[in-house]
Design an enzyme around this catalytic site. Structure first.
Site, mmCIF file in Angstrom:
data_model
loop_
_atom_site.group_PDB
_atom_site.id
_atom_site.type_symbol
_atom_site.label_atom_id
_atom_site.label_comp_id
_atom_site.label_asym_id
_atom_site.label_seq_id
_atom_site.Cartn_x
_atom_site.Cartn_y
_atom_site.Cartn_z
ATOM 1 N N CYS A 1 224.867 68.114 60.069
ATOM 2 C CA CYS A 1 225.138 68.930 58.877
ATOM 3 C C CYS A 1 224.017 69.940 58.678
ATOM 4 O O CYS A 1 222.850 69.559 58.465
ATOM 5 C CB CYS A 1 225.285 68.021 57.658
ATOM 6 S SG CYS A 1 225.403 68.925 56.095
ATOM 7 N N CYS B 1 222.536 70.065 55.074
ATOM 8 C CA CYS B 1 221.683 68.894 54.858
ATOM 9 C C CYS B 1 220.268 69.163 55.357
ATOM 10 O O CYS B 1 219.282 68.756 54.723
ATOM 11 C CB CYS B 1 222.263 67.681 55.577
ATOM 12 S SG CYS B 1 223.914 67.197 55.015
#
Length: 973
Positions: free
Chosen positions: A32, A35
């Site tokens: 991600c 993230c």
């Protein structure tokens, strides 16, 4: 303050929730991009606000801890959840630093005794949400009252003079809830020409605030500056801020470090968002079956040089990469649209995206150009005469040789080259998921992996685990002992048993698998299949002595393959091959762990010792009339057993014991040690002892001169031969003198590449690289069977040097030279360092003029392969074996005068001085010389004090004597 806690199991998560008042959890994924962008911000907040048992920050990997993510309803990453006394009170979805900071500030106040319903009155924010919080009271002012009156009057007039009053009010500019049309980025249509109207609009969009007013308030300037700091951190795009904004930025944060690069805003990580790119024509896909029964698509890339050679052989001229490869790097605005908060940010990020795409496009063009040049060079090297009909093979030969190779590879290489390869296809070994990786991972989940890593480093020599079966590069000279935690160790703690599973088994499996593949190639499949087809036989029995169960897992892979082949032919029935498996494990804790995935296995605490045991018949009460049957094994894997023994007679005793356990009718003994000089010497000592004391000499080869034999270890010689890696049965050219050699540089060892499991990479401290290498020295011997081809060593070397390129019959692979170093590739020729069947280390040169096929195969050969296509020239290669046996300096004294000792009388005491004494090998350093000087001064002072005391005692005695004489004279008077 401590940082965030990485959750490794459900138990650790429940313990954290129950023992901490407030927990802020970051649910993330390694793949991600958002993230990764917000992770530093989350870590800073964790270090600032963490308090033991009050406030804790946790990071939960949704891929590794799917159960925790599913329980908390996590559907997008990143997701931040605030827990108060184990109950969810706030959820923030998306990488929104402002909302996260605000939520954490509120959560910290709960740790001081606040109520969640009073602090968190609104639902959590999501990515892209504004800063306003519905439900909060507004701050009334005169300006706000005037705006409300104007809005009311405007809506009234707009609805008064229209047919559809409701629609007119809804679309009126005075409607505060009217949906604005989406802003089209100024750069969406490409850069505008200088001086055009659209260029002026783009410039205005950068300089004007969102509301369209040219005059900026202090609040607007501060908002722009703070958003610029959040987005670009310590950098700034060129021309992003105007003079007023830049002055405020410089006053608040100081001047930026440099101009913003694409890497600073995560563009390289998320450049593929917004659609899938077209695959280049050197990519292929495979369907791999999963454990649950489904399939997943695996993409792999064909190397340019192989593609080039394949195309050259087919005669078609196809480009290595089509133009679609360059079109795949086209602009993809998905990431920019997702993170841009206003037109100004969108424009700046779009320019950075264009710069990144241009750089990527140029890099791809350079790679394609380089690949084309290399393919042309390979094509030139591979060109062959059209009259050569060597590749017109029969279907049976192609099927037999190409069982593990692709058809294209069989056509490009000589079949004898494929037969002589040391590594399999593919070269990299993958550890079995269901048989090894998954069971170990499940066992390690009970303990935090950081604790296992610390225990592994303590057991295996520190960072990088230098005393495990795999020695990291650069740690070979300082760590030349055996393994730090052998499986036959009697006592292991719980954490040491886990450290053994994580740090020992993966490299041990790779090395044993590599050796077993080579043994199977050299002996052929009949060695296994003949024993499996015997109905009266219980299959093959194998003993894993030293690999801790990894040898059994590797053996099962090979055994199941042969069993499946026999089942396809209808020669055997049943789902599992018969056989007995035994492993040596000394610790009860380790044995309990291995039992969870080594099924139908016998566990022994130590090696059976039949060498010093009786027949157990008649003389003992519980022996019975018949002698106890002794265990015999068809395969014994002796891994890391000899190096840990310092004395030669201990190694001899282990070898005798293993030899008595080996089946006399074709049993195979494999000895593996670590790849450094001491490990090679341990393997070479076993080989030397077997040839001198256990095996009969081969036909046509002289017997190795035998030194004085120990009568306790003397045995009657029997038939047998070395399977691998040696192709000679004489003295090893790298071990001509038995024992340890100081300064040894050349020694025989091999390597195997394998895919590291996640837990193993964390043991090594490098979680990004999953490709590992294990190096090892080994020897494999078969008992009871002599070599098939009994050619003398010098004759086999001559035939191999001439080459078997045009031979119709396949040569015995155990009579070919083996490469003991990686080939040296030069322009127009290849140099091979080989160990010949004659027992010499030679350097063979294969030029392009010798044979185009041989030159091509030599360039594609690997370290450890057997070479069958000959060479044009050869020279002897000097072997750097060091200064001979390291016996403490006795060899250096052989040519000196004999030592003499002179005994002298010094002050009534005897002293011995040695003449012609051996001088120190190394000169003393400055510190040592100073120490010696201080010792001499102190000794001189001691002698002087002793002399003074002696003189004083003499004087006192003389005075007493004079006083006594004076008293006696007085008495006489």
């Amino acid at each position: 303050m401590s940082g965030p806690i990485h959750i490794g199991s459900d138990g650790e998560w429940q313990s954290l929730l129950s023992g901490t008042t407030v927990v802020i959890a970051d649910f993330y994924a390694d793949w991600c991009g958002p993230c990764k962008m917000i992770a530093p911000h989350f870590e800073r907040l964790a270090k600032e606000h963490s308090r033991p048992k009050k406030v804790a920050f946790a990071k939960v990997n949704v891929d590794n801890q799917a159960n925790i993510a599913r329980t908390n309803g996590v559907t997008a990453m990143p997701t931040f959840v605030v827990f108060h006394n184990g109950t969810t009170v706030e959820t923030i979805r998306g990488a929104n630093p402002t909302a996260l900071t605000e939520a954490i500030t509120k959560a910290v106040s709960l740790s001081n005794g606040g109520k969640a319903e009073d602090v968190f009155k609104t639902p959590g924010r999501t990515l892209g949400g504004d800063g306003s919080v519905p439900g909060q009271g507004r701050h009334w002012s005169v300006t706000l009252l005037i705006n409300i009156i104007m809005m009311f009057v405007g809506l009234y007039l707009a609805s008064l003079f229209s047919i559809d009053s409701y629609k007119a009010a809804e679309q009126s500019m005075f409607n505060p809830k009217r949906q604005q049309p989406p802003l089209k980025p100024a750069s969406a249509a490409g850069p505008a020409p200088a001086g055009s109207a659209r260029a002026q609009q783009q410039s205005t969009a950068l300089q004007e605030p969102t509301g369209g007013s040219r005059s900026q308030s202090v609040e607007d300037i501060e908002k722009v500056v703070r958003e610029a700091k959040q987005r670009f951190r310590d950098t700034l795009p060129k021309g992003y801020l105007n003079e007023e904004e830049y002055a405020l930025y410089e006053r608040l944060y100081g001047p930026p470090l440099r101009e913003t690069a694409p890497e600073d805003v995560g563009i390289p990580t998320h450049a593929d968002m917004g659609g899938q790119s077209t695959r280049v024509n050197d990519e292929r896909t495979l369907l791999r079956q999963l454990e649950e029964g489904g399939f997943e698509e695996v993409t792999y890339r064909i190397p340019y040089q192989e593609s080039g050679v394949a195309e050259a052989s087919s005669g078609s001229e196809q480009p290595l990469a089509s133009d679609s490869a360059l079109e795949a790097i086209e602009e993809s605005p998905g990431y920019v649209d997702a993170v841009a908060r206003n037109p100004r940010e969108h424009e700046a990020l779009q320019r950075l995206m264009q710069d990144f795409k241009a750089a990527q496009k140029k890099q791809l063009e350079d790679e394609i150009a380089a690949a084309r040049e290399e393919a042309e060079a390979e094509q030139e090297a591979y060109e062959m005469d059209e009259e050569d009909d060597f590749f017109e093979e029969s279907e049976e030969t192609t099927a037999e040789l190409g069982r593990d190779m692709s058809l294209g590879e069989t056509r490009r290489f000589h079949p004898f080259t494929l037969q002589g390869r040391f590594h399999g296809s593919p070269v990299e070994i993958s550890l079995p998921q269901s048989g090894l990786v998954t069971p170990i991972r499940d066992l390690l989940d009970r303990t935090h992996l950081s604790h296992v890593k610390a225990a592994a480093e303590a057991a295996f020599g520190g960072q990088g685990l230098p005393t495990s079966p795999s020695t990291p590069e650069g740690r070979k000279n300082g760590q030349m002992g055996g393994v730090g935690l052998p499986p036959d160790q009697r006592h292991m703690t719980e954490i040491e048993a886990d450290a053994f599973l994580a740090g020992y088994l993966p490299p041990a499996y790779a090395s044993v698998t590599s050796v077993l593949r080579e043994v199977r190639k050299r002996l052929g499949s009949d060695w296994i299949q003949q024993r499996l087809k015997k109905k009266e036989n219980a299959g093959l029995s194998v003993l894993d002595a030293g690999a801790g169960g990894a040898g059994l897992v590797a053996w099962e892979q090979i055994l199941n393959t042969e069993w499946d082949l026999l089942r396809e032919k209808g020669e055997v029935t049943g789902s599992q091959p018969p056989g007995r498996k035994t492993v040596i494990t000394g610790s009860d804790r380790l044995r309990h762990r291995l039992k969870s995935f080594l099924h139908n296995t016998t566990f022994l605490p130590r090696l059976p010792d039949y060498e010093h045991s009786g027949e157990m018949q008649g003389e003992h009460l519980d022996a019975g009339n018949k002698p106890q049957p002794r265990k015999s094994y068809d395969l014994i894997i002796a891994s890391h057993l000899f190096l840990k023994e310092k004395q030669d007679h201990y190694r001899q005793a282990i070898l005798n014991n293993l030899w008595t356990l080996l089946n006399k009718d074709g049993g195979v003994l494999i000895v593996i040690e670590k790849a450094h000089p001491r490990g090679f010497e341990a393997v070479a000592h076993v080989r030397d002892t077997l040839l001198k004391q256990f095996l009969l000499p081969q036909n046509g080869e002289p017997s190795i001169p035998t030194e004085e034999l120990n009568p306790a270890f003397h045995k009657e010689r029997e038939a047998g031969h070395i399977i691998a890696p040696c192709t000679n049965h004489g003295t090893c050219p790298m071990y001509k003198e038995a024992g340890k050699s100081k300064g040894r540089k050349d020694y025989c060892y091999f390597n195997q590449r394998f895919t590291r499991p996640t837990f193993y990479t964390k043991m090594l401290g490098n979680s990004s690289n999953n490709q590992g290498d294990v190096e090892f020295s080994y020897v494999a011997i078969q008992r009871g069977c002599s070599k098939t081809d009994q050619l003398p060593g010098w004759k086999a070397t001559e035939l191999a040097f001439a080459g078997y390129k045009n031979s119709k019959e396949s040569p015995d692979m155990q009579t070919l030279p083996r490469m003991v170093l990686p080939p040296l590739k030069r322009k127009g020729h290849v140099t091979l360092d080989v160990c010949t069947p004659e027992g010499k280390i030679e350097r063979w040169t294969v030029p392009k003029s010798f044979s185009k096929l041989a030159y091509h195969d030599a360039r594609k050969s690997h370290w450890g392969d057997l070479w069958a296509l000959g060479a044009k020239t050869k020279v002897s290669r000097s072997v750097r074996v060091g200064s001979g046996v390291d016996d403490g300096g006795k060899r250096a004294e052989g040519g000196k005068k004999p030592r003499k000792v002179e005994i002298t009388m010094d002050g009534g005491r005897l002293s011995a001085n040695e003449k012609n004494a051996r001088k120190e090998r190394r000169t003393k350093g400055k510190r040592e010389r100073q120490t010696d000087l201080i010792k001499e001064i102190l000794e001189a002072e001691d002698l002087e004090e002793q002399e003074i005391e002696r003189e004083m005692d003499t004087e006192v005695e003389e005075e007493l004597k004079l006083e006594e004489e004076e008293k006696q004279r007085r008495r006489r008077r």
